[in-house]
Write an enzyme that holds these catalytic residues in place. Sequence first.
Site, PDB file in Angstrom:
ATOM      1  N   GLN A 121     -14.706  15.721  15.503  1.00 33.66           N
ATOM      2  CA  GLN A 121     -15.288  17.047  15.334  1.00 33.66           C
ATOM      3  C   GLN A 121     -15.172  17.549  13.897  1.00 33.66           C
ATOM      4  O   GLN A 121     -15.713  18.601  13.568  1.00 33.66           O
ATOM      5  CB  GLN A 121     -14.587  18.032  16.265  1.00 33.66           C
ATOM      6  CG  GLN A 121     -14.762  17.696  17.728  1.00 33.66           C
ATOM      7  CD  GLN A 121     -13.719  18.373  18.593  1.00 33.66           C
ATOM      8  OE1 GLN A 121     -12.953  19.216  18.134  1.00 33.66           O
ATOM      9  NE2 GLN A 121     -13.686  18.000  19.856  1.00 33.66           N
ATOM     10  N   HIS A 128     -10.404  19.792  17.124  1.00 43.49           N
ATOM     11  CA  HIS A 128      -9.973  21.183  16.999  1.00 43.49           C
ATOM     12  C   HIS A 128      -9.560  21.569  15.583  1.00 43.49           C
ATOM     13  O   HIS A 128      -8.431  21.968  15.318  1.00 43.49           O
ATOM     14  CB  HIS A 128      -8.824  21.473  17.983  1.00 43.49           C
ATOM     15  CG  HIS A 128      -9.184  21.221  19.403  1.00 43.49           C
ATOM     16  ND1 HIS A 128      -8.346  21.522  20.449  1.00 43.49           N
ATOM     17  CD2 HIS A 128     -10.296  20.666  19.976  1.00 43.49           C
ATOM     18  CE1 HIS A 128      -8.922  21.185  21.585  1.00 43.49           C
ATOM     19  NE2 HIS A 128     -10.110  20.648  21.316  1.00 43.49           N
ATOM     20  N   GLU A 144     -13.729  31.751  26.029  1.00 41.61           N
ATOM     21  CA  GLU A 144     -13.464  33.179  25.934  1.00 41.61           C
ATOM     22  C   GLU A 144     -14.320  33.876  24.885  1.00 41.61           C
ATOM     23  O   GLU A 144     -14.646  33.301  23.843  1.00 41.61           O
ATOM     24  CB  GLU A 144     -11.994  33.426  25.576  1.00 41.61           C
ATOM     25  CG  GLU A 144     -11.015  32.980  26.633  1.00 41.61           C
ATOM     26  CD  GLU A 144      -9.576  33.265  26.271  1.00 41.61           C
ATOM     27  OE1 GLU A 144      -8.694  33.001  27.112  1.00 41.61           O
ATOM     28  OE2 GLU A 144      -9.310  33.764  25.147  1.00 41.61           O
ATOM     29  N   TYR A 190      -3.444  36.065  21.827  1.00 35.47           N
ATOM     30  CA  TYR A 190      -4.565  35.820  22.730  1.00 35.47           C
ATOM     31  C   TYR A 190      -4.252  34.757  23.781  1.00 35.47           C
ATOM     32  O   TYR A 190      -5.157  34.347  24.511  1.00 35.47           O
ATOM     33  CB  TYR A 190      -5.829  35.506  21.919  1.00 35.47           C
ATOM     34  CG  TYR A 190      -6.293  36.753  21.202  1.00 35.47           C
ATOM     35  CD1 TYR A 190      -7.277  37.572  21.746  1.00 35.47           C
ATOM     36  CD2 TYR A 190      -5.690  37.173  20.023  1.00 35.47           C
ATOM     37  CE1 TYR A 190      -7.652  38.751  21.131  1.00 35.47           C
ATOM     38  CE2 TYR A 190      -6.062  38.356  19.388  1.00 35.47           C
ATOM     39  CZ  TYR A 190      -7.036  39.138  19.949  1.00 35.47           C
ATOM     40  OH  TYR A 190      -7.400  40.322  19.338  1.00 35.47           O
ATOM     41  N   TYR A 195      -8.027  18.508  31.461  1.00 34.72           N
ATOM     42  CA  TYR A 195      -9.117  17.568  31.708  1.00 34.72           C
ATOM     43  C   TYR A 195      -8.762  16.558  32.791  1.00 34.72           C
ATOM     44  O   TYR A 195      -9.650  15.980  33.419  1.00 34.72           O
ATOM     45  CB  TYR A 195      -9.500  16.857  30.405  1.00 34.72           C
ATOM     46  CG  TYR A 195     -10.158  17.796  29.413  1.00 34.72           C
ATOM     47  CD1 TYR A 195     -11.306  18.502  29.759  1.00 34.72           C
ATOM     48  CD2 TYR A 195      -9.626  17.990  28.150  1.00 34.72           C
ATOM     49  CE1 TYR A 195     -11.907  19.374  28.874  1.00 34.72           C
ATOM     50  CE2 TYR A 195     -10.220  18.861  27.246  1.00 34.72           C
ATOM     51  CZ  TYR A 195     -11.362  19.555  27.613  1.00 34.72           C
ATOM     52  OH  TYR A 195     -11.950  20.413  26.738  1.00 34.72           O
TER      53      TYR A 195
END
Length: 386
Positions: A95, A157, A260, A270, A281
Amino acid sequence: MIRPIALALFGVLWLPLVHCAPVEGPVEPTADVPEAKGWSSEIVTDGLEHPWSIAWLPDGSALITERPGRLRILRDGALVRKPVSGLPSVLSHGQGGLMDVALHPDFERNRLVYLTFATGTPKANRTALARGRLDGDRLQDVEVIFENADVKSGGQHFGSRLLWLPDKSLLMSIGDGGNPPASFAGGNIRDQAQRLETHFGKVLRLTEDGRPHPDNPFVDRKGARPEIYSYGHRNIQGLAIDPASGRIWANEHGSRGGDELNLIEPGKNYGWPEVTYSMEYHGPRVSDETSRPGVVDPLINWTPSKAPSGLAFYTGDRYPGWQGNLFSGALVFGQVRRIVLDGARVVDEEKLTIGNRVRDVRQGPDGFLYVLIDSGEGSLLRIEPR
Protein backbone atom coordinates in the site's frame (compact mmCIF):
# COMPACT_ATOMS: atom_id res chain seq x y z
CA MET A 1 -23.35 11.01 23.27
CA ILE A 2 -23.83 10.58 19.54
CA ARG A 3 -24.19 6.94 18.60
CA PRO A 4 -22.86 5.63 15.29
CA ILE A 5 -25.05 4.82 12.33
CA ALA A 6 -24.68 1.09 11.73
CA LEU A 7 -25.30 0.50 8.06
CA ALA A 8 -25.21 -3.27 8.44
CA LEU A 9 -24.99 -5.50 11.50
CA PHE A 10 -22.53 -8.23 12.33
CA GLY A 11 -25.20 -10.84 11.77
CA VAL A 12 -25.15 -10.30 8.03
CA LEU A 13 -23.47 -12.67 5.65
CA TRP A 14 -19.85 -11.58 5.45
CA LEU A 15 -17.99 -11.33 2.21
CA PRO A 16 -14.29 -12.24 2.31
CA LEU A 17 -13.18 -8.62 1.92
CA VAL A 18 -9.66 -7.81 3.04
CA HIS A 19 -10.08 -4.28 1.77
CA CYS A 20 -6.50 -3.17 2.33
CA ALA A 21 -5.19 -5.39 -0.45
CA PRO A 22 -4.93 -3.94 -3.95
CA VAL A 23 -7.76 -5.04 -6.22
CA GLU A 24 -7.87 -4.61 -9.98
CA GLY A 25 -10.87 -4.26 -12.25
CA PRO A 26 -14.48 -3.17 -11.84
CA VAL A 27 -16.14 -3.34 -8.44
CA GLU A 28 -19.66 -4.62 -7.87
CA PRO A 29 -22.03 -2.03 -6.34
CA THR A 30 -23.96 -2.73 -3.15
CA ALA A 31 -27.54 -1.90 -2.18
CA ASP A 32 -26.97 -0.81 1.44
CA VAL A 33 -27.86 2.87 0.82
CA PRO A 34 -29.96 4.49 -1.93
CA GLU A 35 -28.43 5.69 -5.17
CA ALA A 36 -28.00 9.45 -5.57
CA LYS A 37 -29.89 11.04 -8.44
CA GLY A 38 -29.05 13.87 -10.80
CA TRP A 39 -25.44 13.13 -11.71
CA SER A 40 -23.21 11.40 -14.24
CA SER A 41 -19.45 10.94 -14.57
CA GLU A 42 -17.13 11.95 -17.38
CA ILE A 43 -13.50 10.89 -17.93
CA VAL A 44 -11.16 13.87 -17.82
CA THR A 45 -7.99 11.87 -18.44
CA ASP A 46 -6.73 8.32 -18.23
CA GLY A 47 -3.27 6.77 -18.47
CA LEU A 48 -2.56 7.01 -14.74
CA GLU A 49 -0.94 4.19 -12.76
CA HIS A 50 -2.55 3.79 -9.34
CA PRO A 51 -3.20 7.51 -8.80
CA TRP A 52 -3.47 8.44 -5.12
CA SER A 53 -4.13 12.16 -4.78
CA ILE A 54 -4.77 15.37 -6.70
CA ALA A 55 -4.03 19.01 -5.85
CA TRP A 56 -5.26 21.90 -7.98
CA LEU A 57 -2.89 24.70 -8.93
CA PRO A 58 -3.96 28.37 -9.11
CA ASP A 59 -3.81 28.36 -12.92
CA GLY A 60 -6.36 25.52 -13.14
CA SER A 61 -3.84 22.75 -13.81
CA ALA A 62 -3.29 20.02 -11.23
CA LEU A 63 -0.71 17.75 -9.66
CA ILE A 64 -1.55 14.03 -9.43
CA THR A 65 0.48 11.48 -7.48
CA GLU A 66 0.94 7.92 -8.73
CA ARG A 67 1.70 5.36 -6.04
CA PRO A 68 4.74 3.86 -7.86
CA GLY A 69 6.53 7.18 -7.26
CA ARG A 70 5.60 9.66 -9.99
CA LEU A 71 4.13 13.14 -9.76
CA ARG A 72 2.17 14.09 -12.88
CA ILE A 73 0.91 17.42 -14.19
CA LEU A 74 -2.59 17.74 -15.66
CA ARG A 75 -2.72 20.76 -17.94
CA ASP A 76 -5.64 21.80 -20.16
CA GLY A 77 -7.35 18.49 -19.48
CA ALA A 78 -4.39 16.36 -20.62
CA LEU A 79 -1.54 14.66 -18.78
CA VAL A 80 1.90 16.05 -19.41
CA ARG A 81 3.84 13.04 -20.65
CA LYS A 82 6.97 13.64 -18.59
CA PRO A 83 6.58 13.30 -14.79
CA VAL A 84 7.77 16.06 -12.47
CA SER A 85 11.44 15.51 -11.63
CA GLY A 86 13.31 16.07 -8.38
CA LEU A 87 11.18 13.88 -6.09
CA PRO A 88 12.73 12.09 -3.10
CA SER A 89 13.37 8.36 -3.31
CA VAL A 90 10.07 6.51 -2.83
CA LEU A 91 9.50 2.94 -1.66
CA SER A 92 6.71 1.42 -3.75
CA HIS A 93 5.68 -1.64 -1.75
CA GLY A 94 2.19 -2.95 -0.97
CA GLN A 95 0.00 0.00 0.00
CA GLY A 96 3.04 2.27 0.26
CA GLY A 97 4.51 4.59 -2.33
CA LEU A 98 3.96 8.20 -3.28
CA MET A 99 0.69 9.14 -1.61
CA ASP A 100 -0.77 12.54 -0.76
CA VAL A 101 0.02 15.92 -2.29
CA ALA A 102 -0.94 19.32 -0.88
CA LEU A 103 -0.03 22.89 -1.71
CA HIS A 104 1.17 25.33 0.91
CA PRO A 105 -1.59 27.88 1.68
CA ASP A 106 0.73 30.57 0.27
CA PHE A 107 1.61 28.54 -2.83
CA GLU A 108 1.17 31.46 -5.20
CA ARG A 109 3.95 33.25 -3.34
CA ASN A 110 6.31 30.41 -2.32
CA ARG A 111 5.46 27.56 -4.80
CA LEU A 112 5.83 24.94 -2.02
CA VAL A 113 4.41 21.45 -2.60
CA TYR A 114 4.11 18.87 0.21
CA LEU A 115 4.19 15.11 -0.45
CA THR A 116 3.75 12.06 1.75
CA PHE A 117 5.49 8.84 0.79
CA ALA A 118 6.87 5.53 2.01
CA THR A 119 10.61 5.34 2.42
CA GLY A 120 13.08 2.60 3.34
CA THR A 121 12.95 -1.09 2.46
CA PRO A 122 10.19 -3.72 2.56
CA LYS A 123 11.55 -4.90 5.92
CA ALA A 124 12.23 -1.48 7.46
CA ASN A 125 10.06 1.38 6.24
CA ARG A 126 8.21 4.44 7.45
CA THR A 127 5.90 7.24 6.32
CA ALA A 128 7.63 10.52 5.52
CA LEU A 129 6.75 14.08 4.52
CA ALA A 130 8.77 16.11 2.03
CA ARG A 131 8.39 19.55 0.53
CA GLY A 132 9.86 21.19 -2.51
CA ARG A 133 9.42 24.28 -4.66
CA LEU A 134 7.63 23.69 -7.95
CA ASP A 135 9.55 25.26 -10.82
CA GLY A 136 7.94 24.32 -14.12
CA ASP A 137 8.12 20.54 -14.35
CA ARG A 138 10.67 20.12 -11.54
CA LEU A 139 10.72 20.22 -7.75
CA GLN A 140 13.63 22.27 -6.44
CA ASP A 141 15.12 22.46 -2.94
CA VAL A 142 13.42 19.21 -1.91
CA GLU A 143 13.82 18.27 1.75
CA VAL A 144 12.31 15.61 4.00
CA ILE A 145 10.84 17.59 6.88
CA PHE A 146 9.23 14.77 8.90
CA GLU A 147 9.53 11.00 9.25
CA ASN A 148 7.78 8.51 11.48
CA ALA A 149 10.18 8.08 14.37
CA ASP A 150 10.05 4.28 14.10
CA VAL A 151 10.35 1.84 11.22
CA LYS A 152 8.01 -1.04 10.54
CA SER A 153 8.10 -4.05 8.24
CA GLY A 154 5.71 -4.95 5.44
CA GLY A 155 3.55 -2.93 3.09
CA GLN A 156 0.46 -2.07 5.16
CA HIS A 157 -1.12 0.99 6.77
CA PHE A 158 1.07 3.99 6.00
CA GLY A 159 -1.74 6.59 6.16
CA SER A 160 -1.25 9.28 5.03
CA ARG A 161 -3.52 12.22 4.25
CA LEU A 162 -2.61 15.88 4.61
CA LEU A 163 -4.89 18.77 5.59
CA TRP A 164 -3.99 22.43 6.05
CA LEU A 165 -5.78 24.25 8.88
CA PRO A 166 -6.69 27.95 8.80
CA ASP A 167 -3.71 28.84 11.03
CA LYS A 168 -1.39 27.27 8.41
CA SER A 169 -0.60 24.26 10.55
CA LEU A 170 -0.66 20.90 8.79
CA LEU A 171 -2.44 17.70 9.83
CA MET A 172 -0.93 14.39 8.70
CA SER A 173 -2.33 10.92 9.35
CA ILE A 174 -0.10 7.94 10.13
CA GLY A 175 -1.44 4.38 9.95
CA ASP A 176 -1.12 1.83 12.74
CA GLY A 177 1.54 -0.16 10.87
CA GLY A 178 -0.40 -3.23 9.81
CA ASN A 179 -2.45 -6.28 10.75
CA PRO A 180 -1.28 -9.14 12.98
CA PRO A 181 1.22 -10.76 12.87
CA ALA A 182 2.98 -7.44 12.12
CA SER A 183 4.75 -6.68 15.38
CA PHE A 184 6.50 -3.89 17.26
CA ALA A 185 8.13 -3.87 20.70
CA GLY A 186 7.09 -7.47 21.38
CA GLY A 187 3.40 -7.12 20.54
CA ASN A 188 1.01 -6.42 17.68
CA ILE A 189 2.08 -3.19 16.02
CA ARG A 190 -1.53 -2.00 15.90
CA ASP A 191 -1.48 -1.69 19.70
CA GLN A 192 0.79 1.34 19.26
CA ALA A 193 -2.26 3.34 18.18
CA GLN A 194 -3.07 3.62 21.92
CA ARG A 195 0.46 4.56 22.95
CA LEU A 196 1.63 8.14 22.87
CA GLU A 197 5.29 7.11 22.63
CA THR A 198 5.01 6.39 18.89
CA HIS A 199 3.48 7.98 15.80
CA PHE A 200 1.64 4.82 14.70
CA GLY A 201 -2.15 5.20 14.51
CA LYS A 202 -2.17 8.96 15.01
CA VAL A 203 -3.12 12.29 13.48
CA LEU A 204 -0.17 14.67 13.75
CA ARG A 205 -0.20 18.45 13.71
CA LEU A 206 2.93 20.03 12.28
CA THR A 207 4.22 23.48 11.51
CA GLU A 208 4.89 24.32 7.88
CA ASP A 209 8.50 23.17 8.29
CA GLY A 210 7.56 19.80 9.82
CA ARG A 211 8.11 20.55 13.48
CA PRO A 212 5.59 19.75 16.25
CA HIS A 213 3.04 22.53 16.57
CA PRO A 214 3.61 24.27 19.92
CA ASP A 215 -0.12 24.14 20.81
CA ASN A 216 -0.43 20.36 20.42
CA PRO A 217 -2.18 18.57 23.31
CA PHE A 218 0.72 16.35 24.42
CA VAL A 219 3.75 18.63 23.99
CA ASP A 220 4.32 18.77 27.75
CA ARG A 221 3.63 15.11 28.52
CA LYS A 222 6.78 13.17 29.31
CA GLY A 223 7.47 10.40 26.78
CA ALA A 224 4.69 11.43 24.37
CA ARG A 225 5.47 12.37 20.80
CA PRO A 226 4.90 16.12 20.63
CA GLU A 227 3.50 15.96 17.07
CA ILE A 228 0.41 13.98 18.17
CA TYR A 229 -2.96 15.69 17.70
CA SER A 230 -5.29 12.68 18.16
CA TYR A 231 -4.78 8.93 18.59
CA GLY A 232 -6.44 5.53 18.46
CA HIS A 233 -6.71 5.43 14.66
CA ARG A 234 -6.22 2.43 12.37
CA ASN A 235 -5.58 3.94 8.95
CA ILE A 236 -7.06 7.32 8.08
CA GLN A 237 -7.47 7.71 4.31
CA GLY A 238 -9.51 10.92 4.15
CA LEU A 239 -9.28 14.30 5.90
CA ALA A 240 -11.48 17.32 5.20
CA ILE A 241 -12.42 20.56 6.91
CA ASP A 242 -15.65 22.55 6.98
CA PRO A 243 -14.26 26.05 6.33
CA ALA A 244 -17.19 27.76 8.02
CA SER A 245 -17.25 25.86 11.32
CA GLY A 246 -13.67 24.58 11.35
CA ARG A 247 -14.87 21.01 12.02
CA ILE A 248 -12.31 18.42 10.93
CA TRP A 249 -13.68 15.22 9.43
CA ALA A 250 -11.83 11.94 8.87
CA ASN A 251 -12.70 8.54 7.50
CA GLU A 252 -10.62 5.48 8.28
CA HIS A 253 -10.39 1.81 7.54
CA GLY A 254 -11.59 -0.73 10.03
CA SER A 255 -10.76 -4.41 9.85
CA ARG A 256 -13.46 -6.48 8.13
CA GLY A 257 -16.10 -4.01 9.18
CA GLY A 258 -15.89 -1.07 11.51
CA ASP A 259 -14.84 1.55 8.98
CA GLU A 260 -15.47 4.94 10.60
CA LEU A 261 -16.37 8.55 9.98
CA ASN A 262 -15.13 10.74 12.82
CA LEU A 263 -14.92 14.34 13.94
CA ILE A 264 -11.28 14.93 14.88
CA GLU A 265 -10.57 16.94 18.01
CA PRO A 266 -7.23 17.59 19.71
CA GLY A 267 -6.18 15.15 22.41
CA LYS A 268 -9.05 12.73 21.81
CA ASN A 269 -8.82 8.93 21.73
CA TYR A 270 -10.68 7.21 18.87
CA GLY A 271 -10.39 3.73 20.29
CA TRP A 272 -8.48 1.52 17.89
CA PRO A 273 -7.86 -1.37 18.54
CA GLU A 274 -9.40 -1.50 22.02
CA VAL A 275 -12.82 -0.04 21.14
CA THR A 276 -14.08 -0.91 17.67
CA TYR A 277 -16.79 -2.58 15.60
CA SER A 278 -14.10 -4.37 13.56
CA MET A 279 -13.62 -8.10 13.14
CA GLU A 280 -10.37 -9.98 12.73
CA TYR A 281 -9.77 -11.23 9.21
CA HIS A 282 -9.58 -14.74 10.67
CA GLY A 283 -12.99 -14.48 12.38
CA PRO A 284 -13.54 -13.10 15.91
CA ARG A 285 -14.10 -9.52 17.02
CA VAL A 286 -11.02 -7.37 17.47
CA SER A 287 -12.49 -6.16 20.78
CA ASP A 288 -15.54 -6.87 22.91
CA GLU A 289 -16.05 -3.13 23.37
CA THR A 290 -17.74 -0.85 20.85
CA SER A 291 -18.03 2.13 23.22
CA ARG A 292 -16.17 3.31 26.31
CA PRO A 293 -16.13 6.48 28.42
CA GLY A 294 -13.29 8.73 27.26
CA VAL A 295 -13.30 7.26 23.74
CA VAL A 296 -14.94 9.11 20.84
CA ASP A 297 -17.77 7.21 19.16
CA PRO A 298 -17.76 7.16 15.34
CA LEU A 299 -20.53 9.09 13.64
CA ILE A 300 -20.81 6.33 11.05
CA ASN A 301 -19.82 2.69 11.39
CA TRP A 302 -19.58 1.14 7.92
CA THR A 303 -20.06 -2.61 8.26
CA PRO A 304 -19.37 -4.44 5.96
CA SER A 305 -16.34 -2.36 5.09
CA LYS A 306 -16.56 0.08 2.22
CA ALA A 307 -12.81 0.83 2.53
CA PRO A 308 -13.00 4.62 2.79
CA SER A 309 -10.56 6.71 0.79
CA GLY A 310 -10.46 10.41 -0.12
CA LEU A 311 -12.82 12.79 1.65
CA ALA A 312 -14.12 16.18 0.51
CA PHE A 313 -16.34 18.79 2.16
CA TYR A 314 -18.32 20.35 -0.67
CA THR A 315 -18.68 24.14 -0.74
CA GLY A 316 -19.59 24.73 -4.39
CA ASP A 317 -22.89 25.36 -6.17
CA ARG A 318 -22.70 23.00 -9.16
CA TYR A 319 -25.05 20.39 -7.65
CA PRO A 320 -28.40 21.48 -6.21
CA GLY A 321 -28.73 20.46 -2.56
CA TRP A 322 -25.19 19.15 -2.13
CA GLN A 323 -23.52 22.17 -0.55
CA GLY A 324 -22.22 21.41 2.94
CA ASN A 325 -22.17 17.63 2.35
CA LEU A 326 -19.24 15.27 2.76
CA PHE A 327 -18.15 13.04 -0.12
CA SER A 328 -16.26 9.89 0.87
CA GLY A 329 -14.62 7.47 -1.54
CA ALA A 330 -15.16 3.72 -1.24
CA LEU A 331 -12.46 1.46 -2.61
CA VAL A 332 -14.18 -1.90 -2.15
CA PHE A 333 -17.68 -0.87 -3.25
CA GLY A 334 -16.48 1.37 -6.09
CA GLN A 335 -18.53 4.32 -4.91
CA VAL A 336 -18.56 7.84 -3.59
CA ARG A 337 -20.78 8.22 -0.54
CA ARG A 338 -22.68 11.50 -0.16
CA ILE A 339 -23.04 12.16 3.57
CA VAL A 340 -25.66 14.73 4.57
CA LEU A 341 -24.83 16.73 7.70
CA ASP A 342 -26.71 18.85 10.17
CA GLY A 343 -23.85 20.61 11.91
CA ALA A 344 -21.90 17.84 13.62
CA ARG A 345 -24.62 15.22 13.04
CA VAL A 346 -24.95 12.77 10.17
CA VAL A 347 -28.56 12.75 9.00
CA ASP A 348 -28.51 10.83 5.72
CA GLU A 349 -26.29 8.96 3.27
CA GLU A 350 -26.53 7.86 -0.34
CA LYS A 351 -24.14 6.49 -2.95
CA LEU A 352 -22.80 7.52 -6.31
CA THR A 353 -21.86 4.20 -7.91
CA ILE A 354 -18.69 4.69 -9.94
CA GLY A 355 -17.95 1.02 -10.60
CA ASN A 356 -14.20 1.14 -9.92
CA ARG A 357 -11.99 1.66 -6.87
CA VAL A 358 -12.25 5.28 -5.79
CA ARG A 359 -8.98 6.51 -4.29
CA ASP A 360 -9.57 10.24 -3.95
CA VAL A 361 -12.43 12.75 -4.08
CA ARG A 362 -11.69 16.47 -4.39
CA GLN A 363 -13.54 19.67 -5.20
CA GLY A 364 -11.95 21.47 -8.13
CA PRO A 365 -11.58 25.24 -8.42
CA ASP A 366 -14.46 25.17 -10.93
CA GLY A 367 -16.83 23.82 -8.26
CA PHE A 368 -17.05 20.31 -9.72
CA LEU A 369 -16.21 17.13 -7.81
CA TYR A 370 -13.35 15.05 -9.21
CA VAL A 371 -12.68 11.37 -8.55
CA LEU A 372 -9.44 9.40 -8.95
CA ILE A 373 -9.77 5.73 -9.94
CA ASP A 374 -7.16 3.47 -8.34
CA SER A 375 -6.03 1.03 -11.01
CA GLY A 376 -3.01 0.10 -13.07
CA GLU A 377 -4.97 1.88 -15.80
CA GLY A 378 -6.35 4.62 -13.58
CA SER A 379 -8.24 7.75 -14.54
CA LEU A 380 -9.58 11.07 -13.34
CA LEU A 381 -13.36 11.55 -13.53
CA ARG A 382 -15.53 14.63 -13.17
CA ILE A 383 -18.99 14.39 -11.60
CA GLU A 384 -21.48 16.21 -13.81
CA PRO A 385 -24.94 17.39 -12.71
CA ARG A 386 -27.87 16.43 -14.89
